[in-house]
Design a protein around this motif. Structure first.
Motif: not given
Length: 304
Positions: A113-117, A139-148, A152-154
């Motif tokens: 999920p979205a990161p906590s505080e 482990v299958l990442f359904d979205r990963s560190w590439y969120n940034r 996150e960028r957009v």
């Protein structure tokens, strides 16, 4: 209504019909075995993949995935697969087909999920590290560190300094994973602007799929070009010799599933693990044991 408008409406109705048939086929997948494949209607409408071919190939590939799972467990291998792409591009559909017949204790999905505080103050990769596999796991990442590099960028969830630092850090982070013995695969699912519009519309009008359409997905429609630019920048910086990106043409869902799973299997040097046959021991009967009655009120009501 002009002839052009009529043709466009007929084409849309045909596309909706195929999408509904696709949904029904999803319900059939786990119920089919080799003996029942011949009963599947081989006729298909439109440009989609023949249903009989799809079901037969999916079952064959899932059989190979079971062999891969056994190999990973037997040899204590570590496998990480990243699934990225636009909203509604079909990542979840492929992940579902991979995991359908596998042991969830060996092959699991990480969909964070979205990161906590608190997590926002951590090293960026920290919350992803906790989901990495141990020996004998996939482990299958359904979205990963590439969120940034994407959402996150957009959407402005990171600043320019964090964005640039990500591109400096991610190559070394992935090299560390690989040096540790982790097999890393990265897939980007690509669809057209028109296809995303159609899939979003279908979700809006399907009560069983509306949950798939988040407020972030809705905003993604108006930011198509921004996401395109972010994707191009991401691929330019992170398509690396030791951890390359693989692009999946995902406009045709069924072809995308088969192509992705087939390619994944070619990227891992697995082999079939020979196992001793399983022999059930004889049932032991204890003459001193008497099964007690179960109170009727404990049973689930038989409504069907």
């Amino acid at each position: 209504m002009t002839a052009s408008d009529l043709n466009a409406e007929l084409a849309l109705r045909e596309r909706i019909h195929r999408e509904m048939a696709e949904t029904l086929d999803e319900e059939l997948e786990l119920e089919l075995d080799d003996s029942r494949l011949d009963d599947v209607d081989a006729i298909h409408e439109g440009p989609g993949l023949d249903r009989k071919i799809y079901f037969r190939e999916l079952r064959r590939l899932q059989g190979e995935l079971v062999k891969l799972q056994d190999w990973v467990q037997h040899n204590k291998q570590k496998v990480v697969v990243l699934f990225e792409g636009r909203d509604s591009a079909g990542k979840g559909g492929v992940i579902k087909r991979i995991t359908q017949r596998l042991n969830p204790r060996i092959c699991r999905v990480a969909a964070l999920p979205a990161p906590s505080e608190r997590e926002r103050t951590q090293w960026y990769f920290q919350r992803y590290v906790t989901h990495l596999p141990a020996g004998g796991e996939i482990v299958l990442f359904d979205r990963s560190w590439y969120n940034r590099a994407g959402v996150e960028r957009v959407m402005g969830f990171c600043n320019e300094e964090q964005y640039q630092e990500f591109f400096k850090s991610v190559p070394e982070f992935e090299r560390m994973l690989i040096r540790s013995g982790t097999i890393l695969l990265k897939y980007w699912f690509s669809i057209t602007d028109e296809e995303q519009q159609f899939r979003f519309t279908m979700r809006i009008n399907d009560p069983l799929k509306q949950w798939k359409l988040s407020p972030m997905d809705v905003q993604a429609r108006s930011r198509w070009e921004q996401y395109t630019k972010a994707k191009e920048t991401m691929l330019e910086h992170t398509h690396l010799p030791d951890s390359p990106w693989w692009i999946v043409d995902a406009v045709d869902k069924k072809r995308a599933r088969l192509n992705c799973v087939s390619h994944l299997l070619t990227q891992i040097p697995y082999s079939e693990v020979q196992r001793s046959p399983v022999i059930l021991p004889p049932r032991v009967h204890n003459p001193d044991y008497h099964r007690g009655p179960v109170p009727p009120e404990m049973y689930v009501p038989a409504k069907f």
